[in-house]
Structures are given as C-alpha cells and as structure tokens.
Design a protein around this motif. Structure first.
Motif, PDB file in Angstrom:
ATOM      1  N   MET A   1       0.845  -1.198   0.000  1.00 27.22           N
ATOM      2  CA  MET A   1       0.000   0.000   0.000  1.00 27.22           C
ATOM      3  C   MET A   1       0.878   1.246   0.000  1.00 27.22           C
ATOM      4  O   MET A   1       1.894   1.292   0.682  1.00 27.22           O
ATOM      5  CB  MET A   1      -0.881  -0.020   1.257  1.00 27.22           C
ATOM      6  CG  MET A   1      -2.013   0.979   1.232  1.00 27.22           C
ATOM      7  SD  MET A   1      -3.022   0.913   2.740  1.00 27.22           S
ATOM      8  CE  MET A   1      -3.981  -0.564   2.462  1.00 27.22           C
ATOM      9  N   GLU A   2       0.481   2.245  -0.809  1.00 27.97           N
ATOM     10  CA  GLU A   2       1.228   3.508  -0.845  1.00 27.97           C
ATOM     11  C   GLU A   2       1.127   4.216   0.512  1.00 27.97           C
ATOM     12  O   GLU A   2       0.088   4.112   1.168  1.00 27.97           O
ATOM     13  CB  GLU A   2       0.628   4.419  -1.919  1.00 27.97           C
ATOM     14  CG  GLU A   2       0.862   3.952  -3.339  1.00 27.97           C
ATOM     15  CD  GLU A   2       2.343   3.883  -3.678  1.00 27.97           C
ATOM     16  OE1 GLU A   2       3.056   4.873  -3.385  1.00 27.97           O
ATOM     17  OE2 GLU A   2       2.790   2.845  -4.186  1.00 27.97           O
ATOM     18  N   PRO A   3       2.172   4.926   0.923  1.00 30.94           N
ATOM     19  CA  PRO A   3       2.120   5.634   2.212  1.00 30.94           C
ATOM     20  C   PRO A   3       0.902   6.567   2.313  1.00 30.94           C
ATOM     21  O   PRO A   3       0.278   6.654   3.368  1.00 30.94           O
ATOM     22  CB  PRO A   3       3.423   6.440   2.219  1.00 30.94           C
ATOM     23  CG  PRO A   3       4.341   5.652   1.367  1.00 30.94           C
ATOM     24  CD  PRO A   3       3.488   5.017   0.299  1.00 30.94           C
ATOM     25  N   PHE A   4       0.548   7.235   1.194  1.00 31.47           N
ATOM     26  CA  PHE A   4      -0.595   8.160   1.250  1.00 31.47           C
ATOM     27  C   PHE A   4      -1.894   7.403   1.549  1.00 31.47           C
ATOM     28  O   PHE A   4      -2.686   7.807   2.402  1.00 31.47           O
ATOM     29  CB  PHE A   4      -0.722   8.946  -0.063  1.00 31.47           C
ATOM     30  CG  PHE A   4      -1.902   9.875  -0.069  1.00 31.47           C
ATOM     31  CD1 PHE A   4      -1.868  11.070   0.654  1.00 31.47           C
ATOM     32  CD2 PHE A   4      -3.065   9.545  -0.763  1.00 31.47           C
ATOM     33  CE1 PHE A   4      -2.969  11.916   0.677  1.00 31.47           C
ATOM     34  CE2 PHE A   4      -4.165  10.391  -0.745  1.00 31.47           C
ATOM     35  CZ  PHE A   4      -4.118  11.581  -0.032  1.00 31.47           C
ATOM     36  N   THR A   5      -2.101   6.273   0.845  1.00 33.11           N
ATOM     37  CA  THR A   5      -3.300   5.452   1.084  1.00 33.11           C
ATOM     38  C   THR A   5      -3.328   4.971   2.528  1.00 33.11           C
ATOM     39  O   THR A   5      -4.374   4.980   3.189  1.00 33.11           O
ATOM     40  CB  THR A   5      -3.321   4.245   0.134  1.00 33.11           C
ATOM     41  OG1 THR A   5      -2.816   4.657  -1.133  1.00 33.11           O
ATOM     42  CG2 THR A   5      -4.706   3.678  -0.018  1.00 33.11           C
ATOM     43  N   ALA A   6      -2.154   4.544   3.026  1.00 32.05           N
ATOM     44  CA  ALA A   6      -2.072   4.058   4.404  1.00 32.05           C
ATOM     45  C   ALA A   6      -2.465   5.160   5.385  1.00 32.05           C
ATOM     46  O   ALA A   6      -3.165   4.906   6.370  1.00 32.05           O
ATOM     47  CB  ALA A   6      -0.666   3.552   4.696  1.00 32.05           C
ATOM     48  N   LEU A   7      -2.039   6.399   5.089  1.00 31.40           N
ATOM     49  CA  LEU A   7      -2.395   7.524   5.968  1.00 31.40           C
ATOM     50  C   LEU A   7      -3.897   7.771   5.966  1.00 31.40           C
ATOM     51  O   LEU A   7      -4.482   8.090   7.002  1.00 31.40           O
ATOM     52  CB  LEU A   7      -1.650   8.795   5.533  1.00 31.40           C
ATOM     53  CG  LEU A   7      -0.209   8.918   6.050  1.00 31.40           C
ATOM     54  CD1 LEU A   7       0.434  10.196   5.525  1.00 31.40           C
ATOM     55  CD2 LEU A   7      -0.167   8.878   7.578  1.00 31.40           C
ATOM     56  N   VAL A   8      -4.513   7.598   4.778  1.00 26.77           N
ATOM     57  CA  VAL A   8      -5.979   7.760   4.699  1.00 26.77           C
ATOM     58  C   VAL A   8      -6.662   6.696   5.566  1.00 26.77           C
ATOM     59  O   VAL A   8      -7.617   6.990   6.296  1.00 26.77           O
ATOM     60  CB  VAL A   8      -6.448   7.668   3.226  1.00 26.77           C
ATOM     61  CG1 VAL A   8      -7.972   7.634   3.153  1.00 26.77           C
ATOM     62  CG2 VAL A   8      -5.906   8.852   2.434  1.00 26.77           C
ATOM     63  N   VAL A   9      -6.149   5.457   5.500  1.00 19.94           N
ATOM     64  CA  VAL A   9      -6.716   4.373   6.323  1.00 19.94           C
ATOM     65  C   VAL A   9      -6.573   4.713   7.811  1.00 19.94           C
ATOM     66  O   VAL A   9      -7.509   4.547   8.603  1.00 19.94           O
ATOM     67  CB  VAL A   9      -6.031   3.029   6.008  1.00 19.94           C
ATOM     68  CG1 VAL A   9      -6.493   1.945   6.973  1.00 19.94           C
ATOM     69  CG2 VAL A   9      -6.314   2.610   4.577  1.00 19.94           C
ATOM     70  N   ILE A  10      -5.387   5.209   8.190  1.00 15.57           N
ATOM     71  CA  ILE A  10      -5.125   5.588   9.589  1.00 15.57           C
ATOM     72  C   ILE A  10      -6.116   6.662  10.029  1.00 15.57           C
ATOM     73  O   ILE A  10      -6.694   6.590  11.119  1.00 15.57           O
ATOM     74  CB  ILE A  10      -3.681   6.124   9.721  1.00 15.57           C
ATOM     75  CG1 ILE A  10      -2.663   5.026   9.439  1.00 15.57           C
ATOM     76  CG2 ILE A  10      -3.459   6.759  11.091  1.00 15.57           C
ATOM     77  CD1 ILE A  10      -2.376   4.108  10.571  1.00 15.57           C
ATOM     78  N   LEU A  11      -6.310   7.651   9.162  1.00 14.85           N
ATOM     79  CA  LEU A  11      -7.231   8.747   9.481  1.00 14.85           C
ATOM     80  C   LEU A  11      -8.649   8.209   9.677  1.00 14.85           C
ATOM     81  O   LEU A  11      -9.350   8.584  10.622  1.00 14.85           O
ATOM     82  CB  LEU A  11      -7.203   9.789   8.364  1.00 14.85           C
ATOM     83  CG  LEU A  11      -7.976  11.077   8.628  1.00 14.85           C
ATOM     84  CD1 LEU A  11      -7.341  11.855   9.774  1.00 14.85           C
ATOM     85  CD2 LEU A  11      -8.031  11.946   7.386  1.00 14.85           C
ATOM     86  N   ALA A  12      -9.050   7.292   8.775  1.00 14.57           N
ATOM     87  CA  ALA A  12     -10.389   6.692   8.885  1.00 14.57           C
ATOM     88  C   ALA A  12     -10.516   5.923  10.205  1.00 14.57           C
ATOM     89  O   ALA A  12     -11.565   5.966  10.865  1.00 14.57           O
ATOM     90  CB  ALA A  12     -10.644   5.759   7.703  1.00 14.57           C
ATOM     91  N   LEU A  13      -9.447   5.260  10.612  1.00 19.97           N
ATOM     92  CA  LEU A  13      -9.447   4.491  11.865  1.00 19.97           C
ATOM     93  C   LEU A  13      -9.652   5.423  13.059  1.00 19.97           C
ATOM     94  O   LEU A  13     -10.478   5.161  13.941  1.00 19.97           O
ATOM     95  CB  LEU A  13      -8.122   3.738  11.988  1.00 19.97           C
ATOM     96  CG  LEU A  13      -7.928   2.815  13.189  1.00 19.97           C
ATOM     97  CD1 LEU A  13      -8.998   1.736  13.225  1.00 19.97           C
ATOM     98  CD2 LEU A  13      -6.539   2.183  13.154  1.00 19.97           C
TER      99      LEU A  13
END
Lengths: 160, 148
Positions: B1-13
């Motif tokens: 997963m791209e770091p940006f996508t991972a950050l979006v997932v983290i934010l959603a969490l």
C-alpha cells in the motif's frame, strides 16, 4: 465492596496517559504493516506486547509509561479527585497483551493484514480509554463472566 | 500500500474510533424508563431489605473502575431520602444474575419502586440530578395513589 487488594491505589489519570502513548504507537504499527514494513511492524508490536505484559503482571501502577507519568506529568497536575483500584486498568493491560500477541503470531506466520487488524483493534480500545475514559474492565470483564470464561460461582451477591 | 493510502486508512481508523467514543459517551448515564419485572431481595441474595418507596440497585464487578464512585453517589442519594434504599450486587461470582437481568456493562443501575418493580435502567455512571428527578416522580406517583 472489595476496593484495595495488595496493590496501592493509583492516580486514575496514569492509565489514561499510558493508553495515549500506547495508542499512538499502535497507530505506527498499523501504518508500518500497511506500507509493507512487515519486520518493523512486527518488532514494534512485539515491544508493545512486552509492555502490556509488564503492565498486566506487575500491575498498572508499575507500567514503564506510568512511571514516566509519575515522574514528569503528575507533579505538574493538581491532586486527583480520588485514587482508584489498579485492578481494572491491570485487567485492560491483560486484554491488550492478548490482542497484541494474536497480532504478533499473525505477523510471524506472514499475515501482515492480520497483524494490522489486531493492532487496529488494540488501538481502538487504547484510544477510547485515553480520550473518552472508557473502561474495558467495566464491559469486557462482565461479558467474559457472562460467557463463563471468568469469575467464580456460588458466592452471595448483594450488600449494602 | 502507498504511504498516502495508508495515511488515509489511519485517518479513517481515528475518525471511526472517535465516532464510537462519542456514541458511547452519549449513552452513558442515560435513564431509560422501563416497565420491568418485580425483583425481590432474595432474587439478588441481598442482605438488606429494599426501600419502602424506592430502591437503587447497582450491578458491579470487582474489575469495574467506575463502580465505587457510582456506589457512593447512590448511597448519597438514598441517604438523603427516607424510604429509599441502595444496594450493590457484585456480579463477579453471579453470572446467572447478569444473564437474568441482561446486564451488558457495569455500573448498571436499576431503579425499583416500592413494590420492587423495575422502573428505570441506567448504564454507566448516572447523574445525581437525573436520579433525584426520577425518584421525585416515583414517590410523587405513590402519593397520588395513596390519596385516591
């Protein structure tokens, strides 16, 4: 009421401070696992599992982050309204240990997604504890008693 | 997963955990009126008799951080009102009682009227004013019954 056992009563803000640092580190684990840094995620989650084990076996009052709280944060705060029994936050540390160990095992067998999911679950509990003062022992312990997994039977219940 | 996508997932969490916390907090201490069963002191193995007008019944466990404070709050309310009793039921050893009364969290408080019938249920730490208001309603209605 059975309030204090062998362990001294603690400042209720200590476990929340511990949960706040733990929650941030669990988020880092999730990020590392999602970005493919599987080894780093596994190492950090193992370290967190060791910290949970420390809190669960030595008691919430002796958690390393809790000592940080006692040394640097508590002297700057007003005295707490009241002290609390360390048993409930110690139970929460035990739950954290269980969930993070599941994550470590999933990571060891190569399931990075499973590791991320376990870390995310532990994050939610730690976050709710830190931000909303959610008490895992107030809910999960009772549900485990109801499921027959914890608690003992046959002792009288009601007192004044 | 791209770091940006991972950050979006983290934010959603983080956002979902916040939403969960807000929903949880909004439900804590809320008084839910119920038309429940009659409970007797024997049902909950109580050593103390119920109150003449009302009883505040607190379900706790040994690992409930909020229960000692809630117990003191209820004792304070009951102590200032003659005819109102307060008692604690420790569910640590009584899973059967937790199942019978459908207790999902501690502290859970039941407000019983003078006949032992469950009139309200409060999950989480209750608010003193809300309990006082409910007790006023209960004892008020019993006065009406006495007068008629």
């Amino acid at each position: 009421m059975s309030a204090s056992r062998a362990r001294p009563r603690i400042d209720p803000r200590g476990p929340r401070f511990v949960a706040a640092i733990t929650a941030v580190l669990l988020l880092v684990v999730v990020f590392l696992a999602l970005t493919g840094a599987a080894v780093a995620a596994l190492v950090l989650l193992t370290a967190l599992a060791a910290l949970f084990a420390w809190g669960a076996f030595a008691g919430a009052g002796r958690h390393p982050f809790g000592l940080l709280f006692k040394r640097f944060v508590r002297p700057r705060l007003a005295a707490p309204a009241e002290l609390e029994d360390p048993a409930p936050p110690t139970f929460a540390q035990g739950v954290g240990l269980f969930v993070s160990l599941v994550g470590v095992i999933l990571g060891l067998v190569g399931l990075s997604g499973g590791l991320a999911a376990a870390a995310a679950a532990a994050f939610i509990a730690a976050f709710l504890n830190a931000v909303f003062d959610y008490c895992l022992g107030c809910q999960l312990y009772l549900l485990l008693v109801r499921a027959g997994l914890l608690g003992r039977r046959g002792t009288p219940a009601g007192t004044a | 997963m791209e770091p940006f996508t991972a950050l979006v997932v983290i934010l959603a969490l983080v956002l979902s955990a916040t939403a969960l916390g807000l929903v949880w907090r909004a439900q804590q201490g809320r008084i839910a009126p119920v038309a429940g069963d009659v409970i007797t002191p024997t049902d909950v193995a109580s050593e103390v008799p119920f109150g003449r007008d009302a009883t505040l019944l607190l379900f706790s466990t040994e690992l409930c951080a909020r229960c000692p404070g809630t117990s003191r709050l209820l004792a304070g309310v009951a102590g200032s009102r003659p005819g109102v009793a307060h008692l604690n039921v420790d569910l640590t050893h009584r899973a059967d009682l937790a199942n019978r009364y459908g207790v999902m969290q501690t502290p859970t408080t039941l407000i019983l009227d003078g006949t032992g019938r469950v009139r309200a249920r409060i999950g989480g730490v209750p608010h003193r004013a809300g309990i006082a208001r409910h007790l006023d309603d209960l004892t008020g209605s019993s006065h009406v019954r006495l007068a008629s």
